[in-house]
Design a protein around this motif. Structure first.
Motif, PDB file in Angstrom:
ATOM      1  N   ALA A 189      32.709  46.778  56.133  1.00 45.73           N
ATOM      2  CA  ALA A 189      34.066  46.986  55.447  1.00 45.73           C
ATOM      3  C   ALA A 189      34.053  47.809  54.022  1.00 45.73           C
ATOM      4  N   GLU A 190      35.007  48.624  53.807  1.00 49.46           N
ATOM      5  CA  GLU A 190      35.125  49.680  52.674  1.00 49.46           C
ATOM      6  C   GLU A 190      36.362  49.292  52.189  1.00 49.46           C
ATOM      7  N   ALA A 191      36.608  49.479  50.787  1.00 49.36           N
ATOM      8  CA  ALA A 191      37.719  49.205  50.120  1.00 49.36           C
ATOM      9  C   ALA A 191      37.945  50.346  48.776  1.00 49.36           C
ATOM     10  N   ARG A 192      39.071  50.536  48.656  1.00 50.72           N
ATOM     11  CA  ARG A 192      39.301  51.401  47.503  1.00 50.72           C
ATOM     12  C   ARG A 192      40.537  50.709  46.807  1.00 50.72           C
ATOM     13  N   ALA A 193      40.162  50.804  45.287  1.00 55.48           N
ATOM     14  CA  ALA A 193      41.173  50.083  44.620  1.00 55.48           C
ATOM     15  C   ALA A 193      41.527  50.745  43.344  1.00 55.48           C
ATOM     16  N   PHE A 194      42.875  50.915  43.000  1.00 55.25           N
ATOM     17  CA  PHE A 194      43.529  51.511  41.843  1.00 55.25           C
ATOM     18  C   PHE A 194      43.878  50.385  40.988  1.00 55.25           C
ATOM     19  N   SER A 195      43.318  50.262  39.769  1.00 56.65           N
ATOM     20  CA  SER A 195      43.932  48.907  39.028  1.00 56.65           C
ATOM     21  C   SER A 195      44.424  49.665  37.654  1.00 56.65           C
ATOM     22  N   PHE A 196      45.399  48.638  37.010  1.00 58.15           N
ATOM     23  CA  PHE A 196      45.991  49.213  35.872  1.00 58.15           C
ATOM     24  C   PHE A 196      46.052  47.841  35.039  1.00 58.15           C
ATOM     25  N   GLY A 197      45.682  47.826  33.680  1.00 59.90           N
ATOM     26  CA  GLY A 197      45.560  46.547  32.947  1.00 59.90           C
ATOM     27  C   GLY A 197      45.598  46.840  31.413  1.00 59.90           C
ATOM     28  N   VAL A 198      45.624  45.607  30.741  1.00 57.60           N
ATOM     29  CA  VAL A 198      45.477  45.550  29.168  1.00 57.60           C
ATOM     30  C   VAL A 198      44.606  44.799  28.899  1.00 57.60           C
ATOM     31  N   GLY A 199      44.001  44.936  27.769  1.00 53.38           N
ATOM     32  CA  GLY A 199      42.884  44.287  27.265  1.00 53.38           C
ATOM     33  C   GLY A 199      42.874  44.050  25.678  1.00 53.38           C
ATOM     34  N   TYR A 200      41.856  43.331  25.135  1.00 56.66           N
ATOM     35  CA  TYR A 200      41.790  42.742  23.800  1.00 56.66           C
ATOM     36  C   TYR A 200      40.387  43.004  23.227  1.00 56.66           C
ATOM     37  N   LYS A 201      40.131  43.972  22.423  1.00 55.59           N
ATOM     38  CA  LYS A 201      38.684  44.076  21.996  1.00 55.59           C
ATOM     39  C   LYS A 201      38.586  43.113  20.346  1.00 55.59           C
TER      40      LYS A 201
END
Length: 202
Positions: A189-201
């Motif tokens: 298996a191969e997979a491609r992923a595009f992600s968008f997110g929010v974080g807190y530092k």
């Protein structure tokens, strides 16, 4: 000429700490939540035949924890891990085969460059792991765990000193794995992923 040298020295004095501050702005521990769009290709082979499931897309979410260390004026080194919440499709081929990727997680290293005090671009190399569950015809039904490697690129945008947005593209390649079904089955298996997110530092 003397005035020019003095002016240059003054500029250098202020520029160096400011450049270092660019990297420092991203330093520290952070947590984030991402929405992922996944696309997978899976080859399934056994003595009963060969099935290829291509272009299957799905969405899920993931959480990540990361620590960034400022190195010099603009370089940042990130170390962290991520865990996917929810399954991702491995693909399907009619009623013959369908598969899910479950309990996927990764640990990664992410070197980056601070473009200014709010933009960071980075590369990422990850050690990945997941469980595969296949269903359909009896000869293609089973479960197994697998590992692999992922690599990609992304960026972070600091909205203020704590909150950031993140976008990322990853290419993940899982090791060939034997699934014990009614016949011995090989899954690739191969997979491609595009992600968008929010974080807190912190």
């Amino acid at each position: 000429m003397k005035k020019l040298l003095i002016a240059s020295a003054i500029i250098a004095t202020f520029a160096a700490p400011q450049a270092f501050a660019q990297a420092k702005n991203f330093e520290g521990f952070s947590v984030g939540l991402n929405i992922n769009a996944n696309s997978s290709d899976t080859d399934i082979t056994n003595t009963g035949g060969f099935v290829k499931a291509t272009g299957q897309t799905s969405t899920n979410a993931s959480v990540q924890a990361q620590y960034n260390l400022a190195l010099g004026s603009a370089f940042v080194l990130g170390l962290g891990g991520a865990f996917e919440m929810g399954d991702a499709d491995l693909g399907s081929s009619g009623t013959t085969f369908s598969g899910k990727r479950k309990n996927a997680y990764s640990v990664f290293i992410a070197p980056g460059i601070a473009l200014d005090d709010s933009w960071l671009i980075y590369g990422k190399v990850a050690s990945i792991a997941a469980s595969f569950e296949t269903t359909g015809a009896a000869i293609f039904t089973g479960k197994t765990d697998t590992t692999g490697i992922g690599y990609g690129i992304g960026f972070q945008k600091m909205l203020n000193k704590n909150v950031y947005l993140q976008a990322e593209f990853m290419q993940n390649k899982y090791n060939d794995k034997t699934i014990v079904t009614t016949l011995t089955t090989q899954a690739k298996a191969e997979a491609r992923a595009f992600s968008f997110g929010v974080g807190y530092k912190f």
